[in-house]
Design a protein around this motif. Structure first.
Motif, mmCIF file in Angstrom:
data_model
loop_
_atom_site.group_PDB
_atom_site.id
_atom_site.type_symbol
_atom_site.label_atom_id
_atom_site.label_comp_id
_atom_site.label_asym_id
_atom_site.label_seq_id
_atom_site.Cartn_x
_atom_site.Cartn_y
_atom_site.Cartn_z
ATOM 1 N N ALA A 155 -13.280 71.220 49.467
ATOM 2 C CA ALA A 155 -12.770 70.966 50.816
ATOM 3 C C ALA A 155 -13.894 70.518 51.751
ATOM 4 C CB ALA A 155 -12.098 72.216 51.362
ATOM 5 N N ASP A 156 -13.751 69.315 52.297
ATOM 6 C CA ASP A 156 -14.721 68.773 53.246
ATOM 7 C C ASP A 156 -14.279 69.188 54.647
ATOM 8 O OD1 ASP A 156 -16.369 67.311 54.900
ATOM 9 O OD2 ASP A 156 -16.179 65.438 53.761
ATOM 10 N N GLU A 157 -14.824 70.303 55.111
ATOM 11 C CA GLU A 157 -14.398 70.880 56.390
ATOM 12 C C GLU A 157 -14.688 69.964 57.567
ATOM 13 O OE1 GLU A 157 -12.489 73.647 56.789
ATOM 14 O OE2 GLU A 157 -12.412 73.530 54.609
ATOM 15 N N SER A 158 -15.658 69.069 57.429
ATOM 16 C CA SER A 158 -15.919 68.141 58.536
ATOM 17 C C SER A 158 -14.713 67.219 58.746
ATOM 18 C CB SER A 158 -17.192 67.329 58.299
ATOM 19 O OG SER A 158 -17.034 66.442 57.212
ATOM 20 N N LEU A 159 -14.020 66.839 57.673
ATOM 21 C CA LEU A 159 -12.816 66.011 57.807
ATOM 22 C C LEU A 159 -11.712 66.768 58.555
ATOM 23 C CD1 LEU A 159 -12.664 64.365 54.263
ATOM 24 C CD2 LEU A 159 -13.198 63.218 56.436
ATOM 25 N N ARG A 160 -11.573 68.052 58.240
ATOM 26 C CA ARG A 160 -10.568 68.865 58.921
ATOM 27 C C ARG A 160 -10.889 68.973 60.406
ATOM 28 N NH1 ARG A 160 -10.237 73.939 60.600
ATOM 29 N NH2 ARG A 160 -12.133 74.595 59.559
#
Length: 189
Positions: A34-39
């Protein structure tokens, strides 16, 4: 073109950016990384778009920048933003997502309102859409439910903001149905 209308167009242009971020984040979750920066970017873009609605409305009212184009584009931008968020957050691989009944309810209500507006316009010759507080409450609770997922809030179950948004969606739909029925009856006299 007024500044208020330019802000509305900016909001419309943010929608595909938001959708892309939501889809890419879902793919990163599905891949197990999971790429939290995208979220967070998706949440920021949605937040900016949602706030721009308040800003363009304030500018239009306070600086007398109401226009026919703005009157058409502003509610369209709102619907597109909310529907795109609800649909993408229902069918992408986020840790939390909307239950299937929620996008179905929102889409049905919006399509029913559009269909009713065309029917009223055909029968009465003019459809008068009066904003009502239940419509504003619907928009507010839908935004809260969307942000609940975007911000990955888990300390209170998602069903609570979704249920509140669902109740207001039904309630506002019923109000507009009653109002539309009154307009058709008035046209018959």
């Amino acid at each position: 073109m007024t500044l208020a209308t330019q802000i509305t167009i900016f909001r419309i242009l943010l929608i595909p950016v938001f959708i892309g971020l939501v889809i890419y984040y879902g793919e990163s979750v599905q891949a197990g990384k999971a790429d939290e920066s995208l979220r967070l970017w998706a949440a920021a873009v949605f937040g900016i778009a949602a706030l721009s609605d308040a800003v363009d409305g304030w500018i239009a009212r306070h600086f007398n920048q109401r226009s026919r184009l703005g009157a058409i584009l502003d509610p369209l931008a709102d619907k597109l933003l909310l529907l795109s968020a609800i649909i993408t957050l229902s069918f992408t691989a986020w840790r939390q997502h909307f239950p299937l009944w929620f996008p179905t309810l929102v889409i049905f209500k919006d399509l029913a309102c559009i269909g009713a507006a065309f029917l009223i316009d055909h029968v009465a010759g003019f459809c008068r859409i009066q904003p009502h507080w239940t419509g504003k409450a619907t928009t507010f609770t839908q935004i809260i439910a969307i942000l609940w997922i975007l911000l990955d809030v888990t300390w209170i179950p998602l069903i609570w903001p979704v249920a509140a948004a669902g109740v207001f969606t039904v309630w506002s739909g019923m109000f507009y149905l009653v109002d539309g029925t009154k307009q058709i009856r008035a046209a018959g006299h």
